[in-house]
Every structure is written in C-alpha cells, then in structure tokens.
Design a protein around this motif. Structure first.
Motif, PDB file in Angstrom:
ATOM      1  N   HIS A 177     -11.384   2.333 -21.031  1.00  0.00           N
ATOM      2  CA  HIS A 177     -12.421   1.934 -21.994  1.00  0.00           C
ATOM      3  C   HIS A 177     -12.769   0.444 -21.901  1.00  0.00           C
ATOM      4  N   ALA A 178     -12.485  -0.172 -20.749  1.00  0.00           N
ATOM      5  CA  ALA A 178     -12.694  -1.619 -20.580  1.00  0.00           C
ATOM      6  C   ALA A 178     -11.916  -2.416 -21.619  1.00  0.00           C
ATOM      7  N   GLY A 179     -10.777  -1.873 -22.021  1.00  0.00           N
ATOM      8  CA  GLY A 179      -9.890  -2.586 -22.930  1.00  0.00           C
ATOM      9  C   GLY A 179     -10.174  -2.333 -24.394  1.00  0.00           C
ATOM     10  N   THR A 180      -9.263  -2.830 -25.209  1.00  0.00           N
ATOM     11  CA  THR A 180      -9.393  -2.680 -26.663  1.00  0.00           C
ATOM     12  C   THR A 180     -10.517  -3.541 -27.214  1.00  0.00           C
ATOM     13  N   TYR A 181     -10.759  -4.668 -26.569  1.00  0.00           N
ATOM     14  CA  TYR A 181     -11.814  -5.596 -27.002  1.00  0.00           C
ATOM     15  C   TYR A 181     -12.815  -5.739 -25.854  1.00  0.00           C
ATOM     16  N   PRO A 182     -13.769  -4.845 -25.758  1.00  0.00           N
ATOM     17  CA  PRO A 182     -14.684  -4.834 -24.605  1.00  0.00           C
ATOM     18  C   PRO A 182     -15.791  -5.873 -24.724  1.00  0.00           C
ATOM     19  N   TYR A 183     -15.408  -7.138 -24.614  1.00  0.00           N
ATOM     20  CA  TYR A 183     -16.370  -8.233 -24.686  1.00  0.00           C
ATOM     21  C   TYR A 183     -16.601  -8.747 -23.273  1.00  0.00           C
ATOM     22  N   PRO A 184     -17.839  -8.833 -22.825  1.00  0.00           N
ATOM     23  CA  PRO A 184     -18.103  -9.272 -21.450  1.00  0.00           C
ATOM     24  C   PRO A 184     -17.412 -10.577 -21.045  1.00  0.00           C
ATOM     25  N   PRO A 185     -17.408 -11.642 -21.861  1.00  0.00           N
ATOM     26  CA  PRO A 185     -16.713 -12.857 -21.412  1.00  0.00           C
ATOM     27  C   PRO A 185     -15.218 -12.649 -21.197  1.00  0.00           C
ATOM     28  N   LEU A 186     -14.585 -11.863 -22.063  1.00  0.00           N
ATOM     29  CA  LEU A 186     -13.157 -11.584 -21.910  1.00  0.00           C
ATOM     30  C   LEU A 186     -12.905 -10.782 -20.637  1.00  0.00           C
ATOM     31  N   LEU A 187     -13.722  -9.768 -20.403  1.00  0.00           N
ATOM     32  CA  LEU A 187     -13.557  -8.948 -19.206  1.00  0.00           C
ATOM     33  C   LEU A 187     -13.800  -9.764 -17.938  1.00  0.00           C
ATOM     34  N   ASP A 188     -14.785 -10.628 -17.973  1.00  0.00           N
ATOM     35  CA  ASP A 188     -15.052 -11.497 -16.827  1.00  0.00           C
ATOM     36  C   ASP A 188     -13.822 -12.336 -16.506  1.00  0.00           C
ATOM     37  N   ASP A 189     -13.198 -12.879 -17.530  1.00  0.00           N
ATOM     38  CA  ASP A 189     -11.984 -13.689 -17.361  1.00  0.00           C
ATOM     39  C   ASP A 189     -10.868 -12.866 -16.728  1.00  0.00           C
ATOM     40  N   TYR A 190     -10.631 -11.667 -17.247  1.00  0.00           N
ATOM     41  CA  TYR A 190      -9.513 -10.859 -16.754  1.00  0.00           C
ATOM     42  C   TYR A 190      -9.760 -10.331 -15.346  1.00  0.00           C
ATOM     43  N   LEU A 191     -10.983  -9.987 -15.021  1.00  0.00           N
ATOM     44  CA  LEU A 191     -11.267  -9.529 -13.670  1.00  0.00           C
ATOM     45  C   LEU A 191     -11.094 -10.653 -12.654  1.00  0.00           C
ATOM     46  N   ARG A 192     -11.375 -11.866 -13.056  1.00  0.00           N
ATOM     47  CA  ARG A 192     -11.153 -13.014 -12.175  1.00  0.00           C
ATOM     48  C   ARG A 192      -9.663 -13.293 -12.007  1.00  0.00           C
ATOM     49  N   ARG A 193      -8.896 -13.113 -13.083  1.00  0.00           N
ATOM     50  CA  ARG A 193      -7.447 -13.379 -13.029  1.00  0.00           C
ATOM     51  C   ARG A 193      -6.708 -12.391 -12.144  1.00  0.00           C
ATOM     52  N   TYR A 194      -7.065 -11.102 -12.266  1.00  0.00           N
ATOM     53  CA  TYR A 194      -6.251 -10.039 -11.675  1.00  0.00           C
ATOM     54  C   TYR A 194      -7.082  -9.207 -10.696  1.00  0.00           C
ATOM     55  N   PRO A 195      -6.949  -9.458  -9.409  1.00  0.00           N
ATOM     56  CA  PRO A 195      -7.779  -8.755  -8.420  1.00  0.00           C
ATOM     57  C   PRO A 195      -7.500  -7.261  -8.309  1.00  0.00           C
ATOM     58  N   ASN A 196      -6.344  -6.801  -8.796  1.00  0.00           N
ATOM     59  CA  ASN A 196      -6.029  -5.369  -8.730  1.00  0.00           C
ATOM     60  C   ASN A 196      -6.381  -4.634 -10.020  1.00  0.00           C
ATOM     61  N   GLU A 217     -28.138  -7.249 -22.121  1.00  0.00           N
ATOM     62  CA  GLU A 217     -28.190  -8.307 -21.109  1.00  0.00           C
ATOM     63  C   GLU A 217     -26.797  -8.780 -20.696  1.00  0.00           C
ATOM     64  N   ALA A 218     -25.897  -8.983 -21.667  1.00  0.00           N
ATOM     65  CA  ALA A 218     -24.556  -9.489 -21.332  1.00  0.00           C
ATOM     66  C   ALA A 218     -23.815  -8.522 -20.424  1.00  0.00           C
ATOM     67  N   TRP A 219     -24.014  -7.225 -20.640  1.00  0.00           N
ATOM     68  CA  TRP A 219     -23.363  -6.231 -19.790  1.00  0.00           C
ATOM     69  C   TRP A 219     -24.039  -6.149 -18.430  1.00  0.00           C
ATOM     70  N   PHE A 220     -25.360  -6.285 -18.405  1.00  0.00           N
ATOM     71  CA  PHE A 220     -26.057  -6.333 -17.119  1.00  0.00           C
ATOM     72  C   PHE A 220     -25.467  -7.451 -16.249  1.00  0.00           C
ATOM     73  N   GLU A 221     -25.299  -8.622 -16.828  1.00  0.00           N
ATOM     74  CA  GLU A 221     -24.780  -9.762 -16.081  1.00  0.00           C
ATOM     75  C   GLU A 221     -23.345  -9.520 -15.622  1.00  0.00           C
ATOM     76  N   LEU A 222     -22.515  -8.940 -16.493  1.00  0.00           N
ATOM     77  CA  LEU A 222     -21.117  -8.675 -16.131  1.00  0.00           C
ATOM     78  C   LEU A 222     -21.020  -7.650 -15.005  1.00  0.00           C
ATOM     79  N   LEU A 223     -21.750  -6.556 -15.129  1.00  0.00           N
ATOM     80  CA  LEU A 223     -21.648  -5.487 -14.144  1.00  0.00           C
ATOM     81  C   LEU A 223     -22.226  -5.897 -12.796  1.00  0.00           C
TER      82      LEU A 223
END
Length: 278
Positions: A177-196, A217-223
C-alpha cells in the motif's frame, strides 16, 4: 500545473503509442496484491476468482496464500501467471502478533522447503507495528528471505522499513500500500535510501487521484521520477473486494492513462516481470 502535466502526458501517449502494443490503460495488468484464503473459497470459488482476474485483464498476479493447496487450486483455475507468497501470519492464525510466536522463522523455513508443489517466491503479507520491529522472529524472517533471495511484503510504517534494512541490508522488500503514510515526499526519500525497496499501490486509488479519478500532480511527479519502483494492485482482503474487483481495476486503469506510456507500462506489468522473472 496539473492540467498542463496531464496534457503533456496525453500528447506523449499519442506520439509514442504503437498500434501493436496496447497501452497500460487497456492492456494486461499484473496485480501485485491478491489474497486468496481457504475461508474465501466458500463464497468465491477458484474458478470464479480466476474468471474475475481474466475479465479484468489480469495476466499475472501475486497471490498471498497461507496454504499450498489453496494456491494450487487457484493456479489450476486461472489463465494468469500466479506468483505465490507464503502468508506466514495467516498460516499461524495470528495477523497482528505473529512475530511473538515461538519458532516462526524455523517453521517458515520448513514450509518453504516442503513446498508442497509450490515454488514460493516470497513471504508475506507481514503486518507489523513499529513497536514490534525489534522482535527476533521478524529479524530472523528477514535473514531467511535474504538468504533464499525471497521478496518480503511488509505492511508497516517507515520505522519498520528502516529497521528491516538495518538488520538485513540486502533483503528485497515490497512495501504494501506504499506504506502506512503514503505521502509522495516520504516515499521519494525512502526509495532513494533503499535501492531494494519497491511499493505496491493497492488500496491507494483514492489517495492518488482527484474527485474525477485522475492522477494528482504530486503522484504524477513521484511515479515518473521512480517509474521502476511501483506496482499496481487491488488487495482482495475480503469477499467484497473480490466482488468489486473489476471496478477497482477500471479505476486503476483510469489514472494509469494519465502517465507517459512507458511509465504506465512499467507500473502495469514490466516492474513485476523484472521482480518476479519466469
């Protein structure tokens, strides 16, 4: 700005789409979050579940199953390619406190090695709260998954993901579910931290979209920034979700159409094909 991005995506789709290749909005999809449990079979038979997948255009699915027999019955009734995950917590009958059951990792190893005619590709869905992330059973399962090169589906908050990668840096995680807190900035941070780390977007259609079902828009940019790190899914956690399956997939196709075609294709099936090669 959102309208401009959508127009650009639409123009790119028109320019690049090939008549020989159906775009993600119309072509086959891989559903990365399908529960099918013994208790469901009384209401949704394997044949009915397989038909629901086919009618929705699903040509592949990640199946979270607690029993090998249940998975084999669904696999036999479905034309789609099914990828089996061993649902440890459901097999133990303890969805929220499975990590405190003695010998979880040892039992998981036995189940995986026994196989029972199923070549398990992963473990999960593991529901785990932040306060339980230090449980030895959770840590042992992460090591087991890394050892066997299995993907672990985790339903948990960012602290759980952080601890998982502290314990087992090489483990491959599918964040439900893209995590408990599906916020694009948070997800962007975690995807950068953890390549797997990759994430499925099941249950998130209302979060991703506006009142018309179009991509925010925020999700368009993230995806588009991380096109190789997301998968789509429905999450058939209940019989009602199976009943609504086609409508949920249709809503997913609506926002996939807002993405550039190569990004939509990646989310729709290419990322899953790479994560779970045949």
């Amino acid at each position: 700005m959102n309208h401009i991005r959508r127009l650009a995506a639409a123009l790119l789709l028109f320019a690049l789409a090939s008549p020989a290749t159906a775009p993600a909005a119309d072509g086959p999809l891989f559903d990365a979050h399908v529960h099918y449990r013994p208790a469901m079979m009384a209401s949704i038979s394997p044949a009915e579940a397989g038909r629901s997948l086919a009618e929705a255009g699903i040509d592949g699915a990640l199946i979270l199953a607690s029993e090998a027999t249940t998975f084999r019955r669904l696999d036999a009734a479905s034309a789609a390619r099914l990828v089996p995950f061993l649902d440890i917590s459901r097999r133990l009958g303890r969805k929220t406190d499975w990590m405190h059951v003695e010998g979880v990792a040892e039992r998981a190893r036995e189940w995986l090695e026994a196989g029972e005619g199923v070549d398990w590709a992963g473990i999960g869905e593991l529901h785990i709260r932040a306060g339980d992330r230090f449980a030895p059973a959770f840590e042992a399962l992460l090591h087991l998954a890394a050892e066997r090169d299995l993907v672990v589906m985790i339903h948990g908050d960012p602290a759980v993901i952080d601890h998982a990668y502290t314990v087992a840096p090489a483990v491959r995680i599918l964040w439900a579910h893209a995590g408990t807190y599906p916020y694009p900035p948070l997800l962007d941070d975690y995807l950068r931290r953890y390549p797997n780390l990759v994430a499925d977007l099941s249950m998130r259609n209302p979060t991703l979209t506006d009142a018309d079902g179009r991509l925010e828009e925020a999700w368009f940019e993230l995806l588009t920034r991380h096109p190789d790190r997301f998968l789509v899914g429905v999450d058939t956690f209940s019989v009602n979700r199976w009943t609504e399956y086609g409508d949920i997939v249709t809503a997913t196709r609506t926002w996939l159409a807002d993405l550039p075609p190569e990004v939509g294709e990646a989310l729709a099936r290419e990322n899953a094909a790479r994560l779970f090669p045949e």
